[in-house]
Design a protein around this motif. Sequence first.
Motif, PDB file in Angstrom:
ATOM      1  N   MET A 167      62.226 -42.152 -38.066  1.00 21.34           N
ATOM      2  CA  MET A 167      61.304 -43.273 -38.132  1.00 21.34           C
ATOM      3  C   MET A 167      61.083 -43.631 -39.592  1.00 21.34           C
ATOM      4  SD  MET A 167      57.424 -43.574 -36.692  1.00 21.34           S
ATOM      5  CE  MET A 167      56.802 -42.339 -37.794  1.00 21.34           C
ATOM      6  N   THR A 168      61.197 -44.868 -39.927  1.00 16.56           N
ATOM      7  CA  THR A 168      61.034 -45.313 -41.291  1.00 16.56           C
ATOM      8  C   THR A 168      59.573 -45.591 -41.578  1.00 16.56           C
ATOM      9  OG1 THR A 168      63.202 -46.350 -41.175  1.00 16.56           O
ATOM     10  CG2 THR A 168      61.743 -47.019 -42.970  1.00 16.56           C
ATOM     11  N   HIS A 169      59.101 -45.104 -42.738  1.00 16.15           N
ATOM     12  CA  HIS A 169      57.726 -45.343 -43.131  1.00 16.15           C
ATOM     13  C   HIS A 169      57.699 -46.391 -44.212  1.00 16.15           C
ATOM     14  CE1 HIS A 169      53.654 -44.758 -44.478  1.00 16.15           C
ATOM     15  NE2 HIS A 169      54.059 -44.351 -45.671  1.00 16.15           N
ATOM     16  N   ILE A 179      65.910 -37.377 -35.062  1.00 11.90           N
ATOM     17  CA  ILE A 179      67.179 -38.047 -35.372  1.00 11.90           C
ATOM     18  C   ILE A 179      67.069 -38.788 -36.705  1.00 11.90           C
ATOM     19  CG2 ILE A 179      68.587 -40.054 -34.728  1.00 11.90           C
ATOM     20  CD1 ILE A 179      68.533 -39.099 -31.866  1.00 11.90           C
ATOM     21  N   GLY A 180      65.963 -39.473 -36.927  1.00 15.40           N
ATOM     22  CA  GLY A 180      65.761 -40.165 -38.197  1.00 15.40           C
ATOM     23  C   GLY A 180      65.789 -39.202 -39.376  1.00 15.40           C
ATOM     24  N   MET A 187      71.143 -42.672 -33.163  1.00 15.27           N
ATOM     25  CA  MET A 187      71.586 -42.408 -34.534  1.00 15.27           C
ATOM     26  C   MET A 187      72.053 -43.692 -35.205  1.00 15.27           C
ATOM     27  SD  MET A 187      73.482 -38.691 -34.599  1.00 15.27           S
ATOM     28  CE  MET A 187      72.446 -37.203 -34.566  1.00 15.27           C
ATOM     29  N   LYS A 188      72.687 -44.571 -34.439  1.00 18.87           N
ATOM     30  CA  LYS A 188      73.124 -45.852 -34.984  1.00 18.87           C
ATOM     31  C   LYS A 188      71.923 -46.650 -35.488  1.00 18.87           C
ATOM     32  CE  LYS A 188      74.149 -49.326 -32.311  1.00 18.87           C
ATOM     33  NZ  LYS A 188      74.827 -50.243 -31.350  1.00 18.87           N
ATOM     34  N   LYS A 189      70.854 -46.670 -34.696  1.00 19.89           N
ATOM     35  CA  LYS A 189      69.654 -47.418 -35.097  1.00 19.89           C
ATOM     36  C   LYS A 189      69.041 -46.824 -36.359  1.00 19.89           C
ATOM     37  CE  LYS A 189      68.465 -48.773 -30.349  1.00 19.89           C
ATOM     38  NZ  LYS A 189      67.479 -48.617 -29.246  1.00 19.89           N
ATOM     39  N   LYS A 223      71.394 -47.584 -39.413  1.00 22.10           N
ATOM     40  CA  LYS A 223      71.299 -48.970 -39.868  1.00 22.10           C
ATOM     41  C   LYS A 223      69.959 -49.223 -40.557  1.00 22.10           C
ATOM     42  CE  LYS A 223      72.668 -52.282 -37.199  1.00 22.10           C
ATOM     43  NZ  LYS A 223      72.819 -53.168 -36.001  1.00 22.10           N
ATOM     44  N   GLY A 224      68.887 -48.656 -40.001  1.00 24.38           N
ATOM     45  CA  GLY A 224      67.565 -48.843 -40.593  1.00 24.38           C
ATOM     46  C   GLY A 224      67.472 -48.250 -41.993  1.00 24.38           C
TER      47      GLY A 224
END
Length: 201
Positions: free
Chosen positions: A1-3, A69-70, A120-122, A125-126
Amino acid sequence: MTHFDTEDDNQSSQVPSGQTSSFKPRGVTRGLTTTTIAKASSTGKLSVTFNAECRQPICTNAEKFNNEIGFIIRNHGTFHYKEWRMVPEDVRAPLRHYLLEHFDINLNDETTKKCIDEQMKKAWKGHKYKLHLYFKEIGGENDLEMAKSKRHPDLKEEHQEDWIILCERWCSPEFKERALKNTTNRSKRKLESKNGSVSTP
């Protein structure tokens, strides 16, 4: 998850005069909660149920699974490939195996592998998008050599070669031409997506 950092992240919370605040801004998800829960379970691992059609986890541990995963992608992924579909299997397989430390999953099951690869692709890419934003913020489009020397803080030293490849690609005429074309096409859209970051399924 991107913060995503906000302006308030670097400011102290407002408290009455003479008192200090113990507030600490939230950092990047590191999977610590997942580790704690997994150790407390009877098997030592968390169970995960997948939806084959949507290719995503659908269970109470889904968020923890995606967060892990992130974390794996950020710390062990390779980003110099043009697209995720170009990342070879011998690079993807070790990434999936990191999940076995905390999750009870069968990596020999094709549905499980497809669902993991989709998530993992998401994440890949993120994170790559985040790296590109940083590249533009430091003025990399105008000074390639400077950008090469200022690797993104989230990238480890062993990813320096990845960073250099990305910087060179982002400065290439081919990339700039495609980026301009994509921007122009997006500006012509009459209907915008209402989903945001949450998928319809």
